[in-house]
Design a protein around this motif. Sequence first.
Motif, short mmCIF file in Angstrom:
data_model
loop_
_atom_site.label_atom_id
_atom_site.label_comp_id
_atom_site.label_asym_id
_atom_site.label_seq_id
_atom_site.Cartn_x
_atom_site.Cartn_y
_atom_site.Cartn_z
N ASP A 211 0.88 -1.03 0.19
CA ASP A 211 -0.14 -0.10 -0.09
C ASP A 211 0.84 1.52 -0.08
O ASP A 211 1.71 1.49 1.16
CB ASP A 211 -0.87 -0.01 1.12
CG ASP A 211 -2.16 0.94 1.45
OD1 ASP A 211 -1.75 2.14 0.69
OD2 ASP A 211 -3.17 0.87 1.69
N PRO A 212 0.79 1.86 -1.30
CA PRO A 212 1.72 3.42 -1.05
C PRO A 212 1.62 4.30 0.20
O PRO A 212 2.44 4.97 0.57
CB PRO A 212 1.18 3.90 -2.06
CG PRO A 212 0.33 3.17 -3.34
CD PRO A 212 -0.32 1.92 -1.98
N ALA A 213 0.35 4.20 0.70
CA ALA A 213 0.16 5.11 1.92
C ALA A 213 1.03 4.45 3.19
O ALA A 213 1.66 5.28 3.93
CB ALA A 213 -1.27 5.26 2.38
N HIS A 214 0.99 3.30 3.13
CA HIS A 214 1.83 2.78 4.24
C HIS A 214 3.55 2.80 4.06
O HIS A 214 4.09 2.95 4.98
CB HIS A 214 1.25 1.18 4.73
CG HIS A 214 0.07 0.89 5.26
ND1 HIS A 214 0.02 1.00 6.61
CD2 HIS A 214 -1.02 0.77 4.95
CE1 HIS A 214 -1.17 0.90 7.15
NE2 HIS A 214 -1.94 0.88 6.04
N ARG A 215 3.66 2.58 2.83
CA ARG A 215 5.05 2.93 2.42
C ARG A 215 5.64 4.33 2.82
O ARG A 215 6.67 4.56 3.31
CB ARG A 215 5.31 2.67 1.09
CG ARG A 215 5.33 1.02 0.74
CD ARG A 215 5.87 0.71 -0.57
NE ARG A 215 5.56 1.61 -1.77
CZ ARG A 215 4.58 0.89 -2.71
NH1 ARG A 215 3.75 -0.16 -2.17
NH2 ARG A 215 4.27 1.74 -3.86
N ALA A 216 4.70 5.15 2.48
CA ALA A 216 5.20 6.58 2.72
C ALA A 216 5.31 6.84 4.37
O ALA A 216 5.91 7.52 4.89
CB ALA A 216 3.84 7.41 2.38
N GLU A 217 4.28 6.25 5.13
CA GLU A 217 4.27 6.42 6.65
C GLU A 217 5.53 5.54 7.18
O GLU A 217 6.33 6.07 8.07
CB GLU A 217 3.07 5.27 7.44
CG GLU A 217 1.58 6.45 7.26
CD GLU A 217 0.76 5.41 7.73
OE1 GLU A 217 1.05 4.55 8.47
OE2 GLU A 217 -0.41 5.74 7.53
N LEU A 218 6.12 4.60 6.47
CA LEU A 218 7.40 3.84 6.92
C LEU A 218 8.59 4.85 6.61
O LEU A 218 9.51 4.94 7.34
CB LEU A 218 7.46 2.67 6.34
CG LEU A 218 8.61 1.64 6.60
CD1 LEU A 218 8.08 1.06 8.14
CD2 LEU A 218 8.48 0.34 5.68
N ALA A 219 8.58 5.47 5.57
CA ALA A 219 9.58 6.62 5.27
C ALA A 219 9.68 7.58 6.16
O ALA A 219 11.00 8.02 6.37
CB ALA A 219 9.36 6.88 3.79
N GLU A 220 8.45 8.08 6.71
CA GLU A 220 8.54 9.04 7.57
C GLU A 220 9.14 8.55 9.00
O GLU A 220 9.76 9.41 9.52
CB GLU A 220 7.06 9.62 8.02
CG GLU A 220 6.34 10.09 6.73
CD GLU A 220 4.88 10.72 6.97
OE1 GLU A 220 4.54 10.23 8.34
OE2 GLU A 220 4.27 11.00 6.10
N LYS A 221 8.94 7.26 9.41
CA LYS A 221 9.69 6.75 10.48
C LYS A 221 11.18 6.60 10.35
O LYS A 221 11.97 6.13 11.42
CB LYS A 221 9.17 5.46 10.91
CG LYS A 221 7.51 5.71 11.39
CD LYS A 221 6.76 4.57 11.60
CE LYS A 221 5.32 4.64 12.03
NZ LYS A 221 4.74 3.43 12.03
N GLY A 222 11.71 6.79 9.21
CA GLY A 222 13.21 6.64 9.00
C GLY A 222 13.33 5.16 8.29
O GLY A 222 14.85 4.95 7.90
N ASP A 223 12.59 4.38 7.96
CA ASP A 223 12.97 3.34 7.36
C ASP A 223 12.82 3.50 5.53
O ASP A 223 12.21 4.36 5.19
CB ASP A 223 11.95 1.95 7.70
CG ASP A 223 12.08 1.75 9.25
OD1 ASP A 223 13.35 1.23 9.64
OD2 ASP A 223 11.09 1.59 9.89
N ASP A 224 13.32 2.34 4.99
CA ASP A 224 13.53 2.27 3.59
C ASP A 224 12.15 1.48 3.18
O ASP A 224 12.14 0.27 3.08
CB ASP A 224 14.63 1.99 3.04
CG ASP A 224 14.75 1.95 1.42
OD1 ASP A 224 13.84 2.37 1.07
OD2 ASP A 224 15.90 1.79 0.98
N PRO A 225 11.18 2.11 2.62
CA PRO A 225 10.03 1.30 2.10
C PRO A 225 10.30 0.47 1.01
O PRO A 225 9.49 -0.60 0.78
CB PRO A 225 8.92 2.22 1.93
CG PRO A 225 9.60 3.57 1.52
CD PRO A 225 10.74 3.44 2.49
N ASP A 226 11.47 0.53 0.21
CA ASP A 226 11.78 -0.10 -1.05
C ASP A 226 12.37 -1.39 -0.54
O ASP A 226 12.39 -2.47 -1.43
CB ASP A 226 12.53 0.55 -1.81
CG ASP A 226 11.69 1.75 -2.38
OD1 ASP A 226 10.38 1.74 -2.55
OD2 ASP A 226 12.16 2.80 -2.68
#
Length: 381
Positions: A211-226
């Motif tokens: 889910d793109p929205a969850h990947r964006a949240e993960l990036a905000e926390k400092g993790d790499d969603p890719d």
Amino acid sequence: MTEQQPQSSHARTVPPFRADHVGSLLRPPELLAARERHAAGELDDAGLRAAEDAAISDVVALQESVGLRSATDGEFRRTSWHMDFIYRLGGVSRTSGTVEVKMRGRHGRTSFTSAGMAVDDRIRLDEPVFGPDFDYLRSQVTTATPKLTLPSPSMVYARGGRAVIDKTVYPDLELFWADLSAAYADELAAMYERGCRYLQLDDTALAYLNDPAHRAELAEKGDDPDTQHLRYIRQINAAIAHRPTDLQVTTHMCRGNYRSAWAAEGGYDHIAEALFGELAVDGFFCEFDDERSGTFAPLRFVPPGKQVVLGLVTTKTGELEDPDLLKRRIDEAARYVPLDQLCLSPQCGFSSTVEGNELTADDQKRKLELIVAVADDIWGR
């Protein structure tokens, strides 16, 4: 699949089975009442355990009566599919803080709050978490294989991320991951010694990454969603690397399940190639019950020798699926992975939390019966 098409060569005698299910089942009213009395101080621990035992005996009999070849305890002793396990890992503490989980459903957006957690010591397994629970399940089965469900290692990190892991305990996250996988390996070994031969790792973290929205949240926390899914895959593999050859391990990847609501949407495309190609489990339980689950195309990455359990029957509503439609959808999936590598199940549990989804016990039974009947029609008994 049409009536003119031949059946697959055989039914399966090892898990996952042609007709299977995810694990959690609706709690009966008597058990819910006992839990309320226990919470109010009106029923002691032994009384609650006795109520759980009785309910589990009944639900095991139900699973066997509808023809399922695997049986769980319905997760009847748990409040939540994952936190009852995570809180009992050494090094994990329940905190006074809360976590809001945002959900979506037929009635719009909703949410629920859950207690927080902290990793404030080295992760370890102090004792087998579900040992006595599995012992009782095993004592109740007569024809079915007892199946144990655990939250995957991914969930310990995904529940709060780096923010809940004490940096004085784990200044380097590599040590955290190593300890975590080792604790899981210890749990698997302990459960195997108690007779467990079918174990499922439940994982929303992997599915959320689609889910793109969850990947964006993960990036905000400092993790790499890719790349986060690659980390999760590595740690699950480390946890199961030394399992005995006759311990069948599957994973179930869902997008959230709380009172018929969900948290994420999107097909398995983002993680599919690495997931199916590298995760060293024996089978994948995948949600495919509606449009939010995407297409079957990601299944093209499933290698020979792996089973895919198609979650085509929804647990979100009581409406019963058309068996002919289910057969056609299985036929569609077989364009990407051979029919002999496919099985059928509900898309998620019926009661991932104690509250349960918006359907009745009769609805649940009919859906389980439907899965068995369709699987028998396609693969034989």
